[in-house]
Design a protein around this motif. Structure first.
Motif, PDB file in Angstrom:
ATOM      1  N   LEU A  63       7.237  54.241 -30.380  1.00 51.55           N
ATOM      2  CA  LEU A  63       7.199  55.317 -29.970  1.00 51.55           C
ATOM      3  C   LEU A  63       5.580  55.118 -29.267  1.00 51.55           C
ATOM      4  O   LEU A  63       6.144  55.416 -27.721  1.00 51.55           O
ATOM      5  N   GLN A  64       4.877  54.139 -29.113  1.00 52.65           N
ATOM      6  CA  GLN A  64       3.990  54.143 -29.069  1.00 52.65           C
ATOM      7  C   GLN A  64       4.195  54.018 -27.009  1.00 52.65           C
ATOM      8  O   GLN A  64       2.973  53.878 -26.580  1.00 52.65           O
ATOM      9  N   HIS A  65       4.759  53.394 -27.505  1.00 45.06           N
ATOM     10  CA  HIS A  65       5.381  51.533 -25.981  1.00 45.06           C
ATOM     11  C   HIS A  65       6.306  52.703 -25.608  1.00 45.06           C
ATOM     12  O   HIS A  65       7.439  52.679 -24.423  1.00 45.06           O
ATOM     13  N   GLY A  66       6.786  54.174 -26.326  1.00 44.42           N
ATOM     14  CA  GLY A  66       8.042  54.610 -25.886  1.00 44.42           C
ATOM     15  C   GLY A  66       9.055  54.272 -25.691  1.00 44.42           C
ATOM     16  O   GLY A  66      10.362  54.599 -24.887  1.00 44.42           O
ATOM     17  N   CYS A  67       9.633  53.348 -26.540  1.00 44.24           N
ATOM     18  CA  CYS A  67      11.036  52.380 -26.737  1.00 44.24           C
ATOM     19  C   CYS A  67      11.241  52.925 -28.677  1.00 44.24           C
ATOM     20  O   CYS A  67      10.657  53.235 -29.139  1.00 44.24           O
ATOM     21  N   LEU A  68      12.345  53.228 -28.500  1.00 43.87           N
ATOM     22  CA  LEU A  68      13.358  53.337 -29.906  1.00 43.87           C
ATOM     23  C   LEU A  68      13.384  52.135 -30.821  1.00 43.87           C
ATOM     24  O   LEU A  68      14.123  51.159 -29.519  1.00 43.87           O
ATOM     25  N   VAL A  69      13.130  52.170 -31.402  1.00 44.81           N
ATOM     26  CA  VAL A  69      13.375  50.593 -32.909  1.00 44.81           C
ATOM     27  C   VAL A  69      14.331  50.970 -33.951  1.00 44.81           C
ATOM     28  O   VAL A  69      14.333  52.133 -34.120  1.00 44.81           O
ATOM     29  N   ALA A  70      15.455  49.751 -33.658  1.00 46.22           N
ATOM     30  CA  ALA A  70      16.004  49.682 -34.671  1.00 46.22           C
ATOM     31  C   ALA A  70      15.804  48.751 -35.512  1.00 46.22           C
ATOM     32  O   ALA A  70      14.707  48.104 -35.855  1.00 46.22           O
ATOM     33  N   VAL A  71      16.236  48.874 -37.122  1.00 44.50           N
ATOM     34  CA  VAL A  71      15.847  47.600 -38.304  1.00 44.50           C
ATOM     35  C   VAL A  71      16.844  46.708 -38.982  1.00 44.50           C
ATOM     36  O   VAL A  71      18.058  46.650 -38.441  1.00 44.50           O
ATOM     37  N   GLU A  72      16.720  45.423 -39.254  1.00 43.08           N
ATOM     38  CA  GLU A  72      17.526  44.059 -39.681  1.00 43.08           C
ATOM     39  C   GLU A  72      16.900  44.063 -40.670  1.00 43.08           C
ATOM     40  O   GLU A  72      15.577  43.608 -40.877  1.00 43.08           O
ATOM     41  N   LEU A  73      17.582  43.564 -41.766  1.00 44.51           N
ATOM     42  CA  LEU A  73      16.800  43.217 -42.712  1.00 44.51           C
ATOM     43  C   LEU A  73      17.319  41.735 -42.878  1.00 44.51           C
ATOM     44  O   LEU A  73      18.079  40.541 -42.476  1.00 44.51           O
ATOM     45  N   ASP A  74      16.305  40.313 -43.093  1.00 48.35           N
ATOM     46  CA  ASP A  74      16.135  39.719 -43.510  1.00 48.35           C
ATOM     47  C   ASP A  74      16.891  39.203 -44.696  1.00 48.35           C
ATOM     48  O   ASP A  74      17.132  39.432 -45.509  1.00 48.35           O
ATOM     49  N   VAL A  75      16.772  37.644 -44.732  1.00 51.13           N
ATOM     50  CA  VAL A  75      17.483  37.078 -46.337  1.00 51.13           C
ATOM     51  C   VAL A  75      16.954  37.833 -47.399  1.00 51.13           C
ATOM     52  O   VAL A  75      17.338  37.207 -48.245  1.00 51.13           O
ATOM     53  N   ALA A  76      15.079  37.888 -46.899  1.00 51.52           N
ATOM     54  CA  ALA A  76      14.079  38.031 -48.091  1.00 51.52           C
ATOM     55  C   ALA A  76      14.487  39.587 -48.844  1.00 51.52           C
ATOM     56  O   ALA A  76      13.828  39.958 -49.211  1.00 51.52           O
ATOM     57  N   GLY A  77      14.940  40.209 -47.677  1.00 54.93           N
ATOM     58  CA  GLY A  77      14.930  41.548 -48.323  1.00 54.93           C
ATOM     59  C   GLY A  77      14.186  42.745 -46.847  1.00 54.93           C
ATOM     60  O   GLY A  77      13.427  43.859 -47.390  1.00 54.93           O
ATOM     61  N   ASP A  78      13.166  41.812 -46.579  1.00 61.59           N
ATOM     62  CA  ASP A  78      12.152  42.354 -45.986  1.00 61.59           C
ATOM     63  C   ASP A  78      13.156  43.431 -43.968  1.00 61.59           C
ATOM     64  O   ASP A  78      14.175  42.563 -43.455  1.00 61.59           O
ATOM     65  N   GLU A  79      12.643  44.211 -43.780  1.00 57.84           N
ATOM     66  CA  GLU A  79      12.219  44.863 -42.472  1.00 57.84           C
ATOM     67  C   GLU A  79      11.976  44.504 -41.608  1.00 57.84           C
ATOM     68  O   GLU A  79      10.985  44.638 -41.865  1.00 57.84           O
ATOM     69  N   TRP A  80      13.092  44.252 -40.344  1.00 57.41           N
ATOM     70  CA  TRP A  80      11.902  43.843 -39.326  1.00 57.41           C
ATOM     71  C   TRP A  80      12.522  44.601 -38.056  1.00 57.41           C
ATOM     72  O   TRP A  80      13.507  45.342 -37.893  1.00 57.41           O
TER      73      TRP A  80
END
Length: 139
Positions: A63-80
């Motif tokens: 939001l600091q950039h004025g954009c919406l983000v989505a999230v995805e999980l990697d194989v280790a279970g970490d969200e990016w």
């Protein structure tokens, strides 16, 4: 008793997934988590609750950039976090290290992960991490 144990849902009645956001700006849940909340078992709900604080921080950076983000999980279970409008941009996540929060960045094509370090004396915040992403990766 924790906040998660006091309420069944993280909803704060500011739902933006109904407006098409991939992650709700109110509670931090993804569209699928909101839509299927009543069908999740107690363990699945607990997993979502545990990810919400970190996810909200990622939303703030976007939001600091004025954009919406989505999230995805990697194989280790970490969200990016990533920007659906610009899928070629790097994915990013926050990780807790011995010296506090640090920003990790992953190339979406090659999968290489690097740490994007804040300059000395700059406190970790949504603003400082957003500025770092803008400077180094044109986000």
């Amino acid at each position: 008793m924790t906040n998660a144990e006091q309420r069944d849902s993280p909803c704060v009645a500011l739902c933006t997934t109904a407006l098409g956001d991939p992650v709700c700006r109110g509670c931090g849940r993804t569209f699928d988590e909101v839509a299927h909340w009543t069908q999740l078992d107690a363990g699945q709900k607990r997993d979502v609750w545990q990810r919400l604080d970190a996810r909200r921080r990622l939303l703030e950076i976007g939001l600091q950039h004025g954009c919406l983000v989505a999230v995805e999980l990697d194989v280790a279970g970490d969200e990016w976090a990533w920007v659906p409008a610009s899928p070629e941009l790097p994915r990013f996540r926050l990780a807790r290290g011995d010296d506090g929060l640090r920003l990790l960045v992953r190339d979406p094509r090659q999968g290489d992960v690097e740490e994007a370090a804040l300059p000395d004396g700059v406190a970790p915040s949504a603003e400082s991490f957003a500025a770092l992403l803008a400077e180094r990766f044109a986000i």
